[in-house]
Motif scaffolding. Structure first.
Motif, PDB file in Angstrom:
ATOM      1  N   VAL A 174      53.891  40.732 149.477  1.00 21.98           N
ATOM      2  CA  VAL A 174      54.727  39.450 149.426  1.00 21.98           C
ATOM      3  C   VAL A 174      55.844  39.136 148.663  1.00 21.98           C
ATOM      4  N   ILE A 175      56.765  39.289 148.812  1.00 21.65           N
ATOM      5  CA  ILE A 175      58.168  39.281 147.959  1.00 21.65           C
ATOM      6  C   ILE A 175      59.526  39.008 148.367  1.00 21.65           C
ATOM      7  N   SER A 176      59.429  37.995 146.794  1.00 20.80           N
ATOM      8  CA  SER A 176      60.119  36.780 147.555  1.00 20.80           C
ATOM      9  C   SER A 176      61.216  37.181 145.965  1.00 20.80           C
ATOM     10  N   GLY A 177      62.151  35.772 146.187  1.00 18.72           N
ATOM     11  CA  GLY A 177      62.547  35.747 144.525  1.00 18.72           C
ATOM     12  C   GLY A 177      63.708  35.050 145.590  1.00 18.72           C
ATOM     13  N   SER A 178      65.302  34.366 144.175  1.00 13.16           N
ATOM     14  CA  SER A 178      66.330  34.371 144.173  1.00 13.16           C
ATOM     15  C   SER A 178      66.168  32.609 144.947  1.00 13.16           C
ATOM     16  N   GLN A 179      65.120  32.284 144.687  1.00 10.91           N
ATOM     17  CA  GLN A 179      64.884  30.927 145.170  1.00 10.91           C
ATOM     18  C   GLN A 179      66.115  29.446 144.927  1.00 10.91           C
TER      19      GLN A 179
ATOM     20  N   GLU B 218      66.074  43.776 149.700  1.00 11.85           N
ATOM     21  CA  GLU B 218      66.724  42.531 150.306  1.00 11.85           C
ATOM     22  C   GLU B 218      65.505  41.274 150.580  1.00 11.85           C
ATOM     23  N   LEU B 219      66.268  40.334 149.474  1.00 13.60           N
ATOM     24  CA  LEU B 219      65.602  39.120 149.844  1.00 13.60           C
ATOM     25  C   LEU B 219      66.436  37.712 150.392  1.00 13.60           C
ATOM     26  N   GLY B 220      68.066  37.467 150.681  1.00 16.85           N
ATOM     27  CA  GLY B 220      68.783  36.790 151.075  1.00 16.85           C
ATOM     28  C   GLY B 220      68.587  36.073 150.173  1.00 16.85           C
ATOM     29  N   HIS B 221      69.321  34.459 149.818  1.00 20.51           N
ATOM     30  CA  HIS B 221      69.372  33.383 149.543  1.00 20.51           C
ATOM     31  C   HIS B 221      68.324  32.286 149.937  1.00 20.51           C
ATOM     32  N   LYS B 222      68.073  31.716 148.339  1.00 18.20           N
ATOM     33  CA  LYS B 222      67.135  30.608 148.463  1.00 18.20           C
ATOM     34  C   LYS B 222      65.729  30.434 149.210  1.00 18.20           C
ATOM     35  N   ALA B 223      65.385  31.786 148.967  1.00 20.98           N
ATOM     36  CA  ALA B 223      63.309  31.598 149.269  1.00 20.98           C
ATOM     37  C   ALA B 223      63.160  31.575 150.758  1.00 20.98           C
ATOM     38  N   GLN B 224      64.416  31.600 151.080  1.00 16.58           N
ATOM     39  CA  GLN B 224      64.124  31.519 153.052  1.00 16.58           C
ATOM     40  C   GLN B 224      63.884  32.190 153.468  1.00 16.58           C
ATOM     41  N   TYR B 225      64.125  33.404 153.231  1.00 16.71           N
ATOM     42  CA  TYR B 225      63.223  34.503 153.920  1.00 16.71           C
ATOM     43  C   TYR B 225      61.827  34.953 152.749  1.00 16.71           C
ATOM     44  N   VAL B 226      61.177  36.167 153.284  1.00 12.05           N
ATOM     45  CA  VAL B 226      59.899  36.831 151.821  1.00 12.05           C
ATOM     46  C   VAL B 226      60.169  37.808 153.082  1.00 12.05           C
ATOM     47  N   ILE B 227      60.166  39.156 151.995  1.00 11.19           N
ATOM     48  CA  ILE B 227      59.452  40.021 152.818  1.00 11.19           C
ATOM     49  C   ILE B 227      57.573  40.880 152.741  1.00 11.19           C
ATOM     50  N   VAL B 228      57.463  41.348 154.269  1.00 10.72           N
ATOM     51  CA  VAL B 228      56.295  41.776 153.273  1.00 10.72           C
ATOM     52  C   VAL B 228      55.757  43.486 153.632  1.00 10.72           C
ATOM     53  N   ALA B 229      55.287  43.837 152.605  1.00  8.66           N
ATOM     54  CA  ALA B 229      55.201  45.428 152.834  1.00  8.66           C
ATOM     55  C   ALA B 229      53.689  45.587 152.782  1.00  8.66           C
ATOM     56  N   GLY B 230      53.260  46.053 153.974  1.00 10.48           N
ATOM     57  CA  GLY B 230      51.720  46.588 155.018  1.00 10.48           C
ATOM     58  C   GLY B 230      51.987  47.821 153.961  1.00 10.48           C
ATOM     59  N   PHE B 231      50.780  47.654 153.590  1.00  9.63           N
ATOM     60  CA  PHE B 231      50.318  49.187 153.597  1.00  9.63           C
ATOM     61  C   PHE B 231      49.438  49.765 153.589  1.00  9.63           C
ATOM     62  N   PHE B 232      48.758  50.682 154.478  1.00  9.52           N
ATOM     63  CA  PHE B 232      48.186  51.532 155.062  1.00  9.52           C
ATOM     64  C   PHE B 232      47.423  52.822 154.485  1.00  9.52           C
ATOM     65  N   GLU B 233      46.180  52.910 154.914  1.00 10.93           N
ATOM     66  CA  GLU B 233      45.863  54.501 154.433  1.00 10.93           C
ATOM     67  C   GLU B 233      46.350  55.408 155.476  1.00 10.93           C
ATOM     68  N   THR B 234      46.385  56.916 155.269  1.00  9.56           N
ATOM     69  CA  THR B 234      46.400  57.733 156.659  1.00  9.56           C
ATOM     70  C   THR B 234      45.110  58.319 156.279  1.00  9.56           C
ATOM     71  N   ARG B 235      45.509  60.075 156.815  1.00 14.92           N
ATOM     72  CA  ARG B 235      44.618  61.015 156.742  1.00 14.92           C
ATOM     73  C   ARG B 235      44.868  61.711 155.678  1.00 14.92           C
ATOM     74  N   ASN B 236      46.464  61.393 155.690  1.00 18.41           N
ATOM     75  CA  ASN B 236      47.034  62.985 154.514  1.00 18.41           C
ATOM     76  C   ASN B 236      47.119  62.570 153.511  1.00 18.41           C
ATOM     77  N   ALA B 237      46.121  63.699 152.609  1.00 16.26           N
ATOM     78  CA  ALA B 237      46.265  63.778 151.274  1.00 16.26           C
ATOM     79  C   ALA B 237      47.228  63.334 150.859  1.00 16.26           C
ATOM     80  N   ASP B 238      48.335  63.863 151.423  1.00 15.07           N
ATOM     81  CA  ASP B 238      49.522  64.232 150.545  1.00 15.07           C
ATOM     82  C   ASP B 238      50.193  62.951 150.335  1.00 15.07           C
ATOM     83  N   GLN B 239      50.633  62.269 151.535  1.00 13.11           N
ATOM     84  CA  GLN B 239      50.887  60.997 151.148  1.00 13.11           C
ATOM     85  C   GLN B 239      49.812  59.621 152.081  1.00 13.11           C
ATOM     86  N   PRO B 240      49.054  59.123 151.489  1.00 12.24           N
ATOM     87  CA  PRO B 240      47.538  58.653 150.968  1.00 12.24           C
ATOM     88  C   PRO B 240      47.642  57.191 151.945  1.00 12.24           C
ATOM     89  N   LEU B 241      49.009  57.096 151.634  1.00 11.80           N
ATOM     90  CA  LEU B 241      49.565  55.206 152.115  1.00 11.80           C
ATOM     91  C   LEU B 241      50.507  55.163 152.772  1.00 11.80           C
TER      92      LEU B 241
END
Lengths: 552, 388
Positions: free
Chosen positions: A105-110, A323-346
């Motif tokens: 969960v990424i937030s900021g600029s409250q 980007e987060l916008g202003h006044k912390a009205q939004y958060v950005i969620v980055a979801g990380f998932f495992e892959t089967r690709n050894a070069d790019q595991p996430l």
């Protein structure tokens, strides 16, 4: 053919009984209407239909509810409005997402917006620490591993109240288990002692507040490694060069961002995900992302009101600019998932989340807010820096100019206008702060629009403005003086013999609807507190009719 | 017929009628679109469905001027077989962004336009959106985004000044820059400090600005205003405003810029650290296990011209078994503050004691003596209780 009168009578009796039974059952079958009006207690109904304020008595008597008329009407109007649906407005979230290995969960600029104001209907507004807390807890309850980071900018203003806001926000982030938080320029303008007390635990090196290029009393950690969901997140933060110019504080040492990042990058080498919290303009954040392509996520603080739904891919790098916008009205969620690709595991997916009314209030945050309001009350206006300033209309040599009269003074000559005002929400504006939980009448940011005699954009009182319900009950509510200007000189002139003075004072307080709409109303009905006010036609059809009055 | 049967039947009839009315009014949620329909009818449904095509979903206005409305038209076409309905459903900023659909029903093969208008205000970078609701099941709601950057004739950086923690004996300087974007020259015609009472403690000097600074801001001209706060302001917060009247070449305008200045004049010596309440002069320590004891580390910050000569020593402790250690002073990397570490220790095996400031026990206390010219003593209250 004539009917037997006995049979006729029996028939009518039975029909009557049938109709009565059907009618009674109809009522039962329809069930109860859940509108508040019908679920009131007897005490409430008495209060609501209570007595008008007798002539000569103080405007606001806490023992007598004079709100009634307006409240009843307002409730009727409210129940007639279509109910706001945040999901229809802002959409559903995480559609098609499997459970991620980690939800960041990424937030900021409250910017000091601890909560949505609520004046315009809190269900329509976004943001607030309480909803953020509930949102994070919901993710955790559904079994997602969660980590949280913030780019900083907890406050916007300066002074004691801002220090308390910073304190409260820092506590809230700790309760939400934030792993790393940066600094915004306004945070660093606050009293260092207060900031250090809020950010430093018993061991300053354990603080979640980090920065590679900002040092608070040489105590600030330069990076953090957060372990969550089986992943290692290497996080550092910087304050951008443009924002550095806003900090003038000898307790704070700031070095160039790029040099500072270079010195820290090696420490993050073994991390699965590298994150730069850049409290900087979009251009500078983008430039840092290109200069340091090691970062996977670069979070910036210079974006527009509303963040992009999907982060920008920085050309030539693997980084995404968040980007987060202003006044912390939004958060950005980055979801990380495992892959089967050894070069790019996430692999990563992003979801922009509006913190709207689908997320309920949270008890721990409510408790923090109660503590904060209690601190404001204990400190009082003086300690909070809310010292009375002369009204712009105050003139040297005229002790009454720029001084406030109170609605009760106006009533004597303007009974019709007063009567209309008395039935509006303006008359009971202070009351609404008292009734909310926790009460807000000691908060300068609230009282400045909810009482008479304050500057609503600077949150300070004018000389002779509202002090408290105990000392200045006659200035409770948003009364005539607030829109027309301080009226004490006008009241005195009406009682005097100087006709020219009388005419001048009358002219000074005269207000046309057009002028009011463009120059007066918007000072309180601004975008934060009254987002619908400027919509075409709203003022003419909805707002003005509620308060419309002439000079009688 | 027995009366009782009539009553029972009447009640049942009434209940049925009433329930039916209630359900019809409240209990009948709108049907959601069928995602996947029965074989055969799905094809029939799709064949008669509208299909929305739009030329773009976002538009960047680039650099635009403040208070001048801009508009962009998004073009929509119905490439399906059914009638496409469009409805504007709000914008992200009712104050500054308006969207208008020129037709709400679009037949197969026909087009419609959505005009999004934006009135730039105080924002610099902006992003707004307009929501359009349609009856295309694959695109029930579309967000049209607009972005851009608002420029003005001139800009003040920063727009306000905050000067944190100025010592009463210190001279503090700060800089404000004014940039003009359309004029080849900018001149400060006059300046004054609005708050007459404290104006004598403020000074402003107008200086030229370097070409590099102009280029960085993409400005054509500008100047720098160096502000000085002189010693002598009373302790506590202060507010001041500098009014600068400027002349921009190429226009008749001589606008007046107001730059608010705020700050705090503070004592030369202050304490900072976790648990320290500066308002109350109290260190909150809390429960201390007798077997373990505890230590709290604070910092004494000394400002002002004579800070290097200031020494601190503890002269009184209550209870007397509390240990107080004053460390070696060092200069903060800002070069304007000396910090002196201060350690307060509740040693292990301390006797049971209640210093919570209640009826059961008053606060503990430490008094430090200083060699500062004006601040001779620092009193600290300690709030703690020793527990087994």
């Amino acid at each position: 053919m004539r009917m037997d009168p006995n049979m006729t009578g029996r028939l009518f009796n039975r029909l009557g009984g049938l109709l009565t039974a059907v009618a009674a059952s109809l009522v039962l079958g329809c069930g109860s209407n859940n509108s508040p009006a019908t679920s009131q207690t007897a005490a409430e109904r008495t209060a609501i239909d209570g007595h008008p304020t007798p002539v000569g008595e103080p405007m606001f008597d806490p023992a007598v509810q004079t709100v009634a008329f307006t409240e009843k009407t307002a409730r009727r109007l409210e129940s007639a409005k279509p109910k706001f649906d945040p999901i229809a407005e802002n959409g559903k979230y995480f559609e098609g997402w499997p459970k991620p290995k980690l939800a960041l969960v990424i937030s900021g600029s409250q910017d000091g917006y601890l909560e949505p104001c609520g004046c315009a209907g809190i269900e329509n507004q976004k943001g607030g620490l309480s909803r953020r807390y509930s949102f994070i807890k919901q993710l955790e309850v559904q079994g997602w591993p969660v980590a949280a980071v913030d780019v900083g900018g907890l406050v916007r203003r300066f002074g004691r109240q801002a220090e308390l806001q910073f304190n409260m926000a820092a506590e809230a982030l700790k309760l939400m288990n934030y792993g790393a938080v940066g600094f915004g320029p306004a945070d660093l303008r606050l009293s260092t002692g207060e900031v250090v007390a809020a950010v430093a635990g018993e061991k300053p090196e354990d603080s979640i507040f980090i920065s590679a290029n900002v040092s608070l009393l040489d105590l600030t950690p330069k990076f953090r490694i957060i372990e969550a969901g089986g992943l290692k997140l290497g996080v550092t933060a910087v304050l951008g060069s443009e924002y550095q110019q806003q900090v003038n504080n000898n307790d704070v040492t700031i070095t160039p961002a790029a040099e500072a990042i270079k010195s820290v990058l090696g420490k993050l080498k073994k991390c699965d995900i590298k994150i730069l919290l850049a409290n900087a303009t979009t251009e500078e954040a983008r430039a840092l992302a290109k200069q340091f392509p090691e970062f996977d996520l670069v979070v910036e603080a210079g974006s527009a009101d509303i963040p992009a739904a999907q982060p920008e891919k920085i050309a030539g790098t693997k980084a995404r600019l968040i980007e987060l916008g202003h006044k912390a009205q939004y958060v950005i969620v980055a979801g990380f998932f495992e892959t089967r690709n050894a070069d790019q595991p996430l692999a990563v997916r992003f979801q922009r989340v509006a913190l709207d009314s689908r997320y309920p209030d949270a008890k721990p945050m409510k408790q923090l807010m109660a503590n904060y309001q209690s601190q404001l009350q204990q400190l009082g206006w003086q300690e909070l820096g809310a010292k009375g300033v002369p009204h712009p209309r105050a003139q040297k040599g005229d002790p009454l100019s720029g001084k406030f009269a109170s609605a009760a003074s106006c009533k004597e000559c303007h009974p019709t206008a007063w009567g209309i005002w008395n039935k509006t929400d303006h008359a009971h504006a202070t009351e609404t702060l008292v009734k909310v939980d926790p009460p807000r009448q000691y908060d300068p940011e609230c009282i400045s629009c909810h009482a008479t005699g304050w500057n609503p954009s600077e949150f300070i009182p004018y000389v002779s403005g509202f002090d408290s319900l105990e000392k200045t009950p006659q200035l409770a509510g948003n009364a005539c003086d607030n829109c027309h200007g301080p009226g004490r000189a006008h009241v005195a002139a009406e009682k005097g013999d100087d006709r020219a003075k009388r005419d001048a004072e009358r002219e000074a307080l005269r207000l046309t609807v057009d002028f009011a709409r463009d120059n007066v109303c918007a000072k309180c009905h601004d975008h934060d507190n009254s987002p619908e006010f400027d919509k075409p036609g709203k003022f003419e059809k909805e707002y003005w009719p509620k308060v419309e009055h002439g000079g009688e | 017929m027995k009366a009782s049967y009539v009553v029972v039947m009447s009640v049942l009839l009434g209940l049925l009628l009433g329930a039916g009315i209630t359900w019809a009014r409240f209990g009948n949620p709108p049907l959601s679109p069928l995602p996947h329909d029965i074989e055969g009818s799905a094809a029939q449904v799709a064949a008669a469905a509208p299909k929305l095509w739009i030329d773009q979903r976002s538009h960047d206005f680039g650099a635009i001027e403040r208070d001048i409305e801009v508009r962009h038209v998004f073009h929509i076409k119905n490439t399906g077989q059914g009638t496409l309905t469009l409805r504007e459903a709000g914008t992200s900023c009712s104050r500054c962004t308006v969207a208008e659909v020129d037709r709400t029903e679009v037949g197969p093969g026909e087009s419609a336009n959505v005009t999004v208008a934006y009135m730039p205000g105080d924002q610099s970078d902006f992003r707004q959106k307009a929501l359009i609701v349609t009856n295309d099941l694959n695109e029930p709601r579309i967000e049209l985004g607009i972005t851009g950057r608002v420029t003005t004739r001139y800009e003040v950086v920063p727009p306000s000044l905050v000067l944190s923690k100025i010592s009463a004996t210190e001279t503090r300087r700060a800089e404000v820059r004014i940039f003009a974007f359309f004029s080849d020259s900018l001149e400060v015609v006059s300046h004054e400090f609005a708050e007459a009472e404290t104006a004598s403690f403020f000074e402003a000097k107008i200086l030229p600005i370097s070409p590099e600074q102009l280029a960085e801001r993409k400005a054509k001209s500008g100047c720098s205003v160096e502000l000085t706060v002189k010693p002598g302001l009373p302790l506590g917060p202060f507010r001041q405003t500098i009014r600068l009247q400027i002349r921009l070449s190429g226009t008749e305008e001589t606008p007046t810029i107001r730059v608010p200045i705020a700050g705090i004049i503070d004592s030369d010596i202050s304490l900072v650290g976790s648990g320290w309440n500066a308002d109350a002069g109290r260190l909150a320590i809390g429960d201390v296990k007798i077997s373990e004891g505890t230590t709290r580390r604070l910092l004494l910050l000394v400002r002002g011209a004579g800070r290097h000569e200031v020494t601190i020593k503890p002269v009184s402790r209550e209870p007397d078994w509390v240990k107080v250690t004053v460390g070696e002073p060092s200069e903060l990397s800002s070069g304007a503050v000396t910090q002196i570490p201060l350690t307060i220790e509740i040693p292990p095996d301390a006797p049971p004691a209640n210093h919570l400031g209640t009826e059961q026990g008053k606060y503990g206390e430490v008094i430090l003596e200083t060699t500062h010219a004006d601040i001779k003593q620092i009193r600290m209250y300690l709030q703690f209780v020793t527990v087994p």
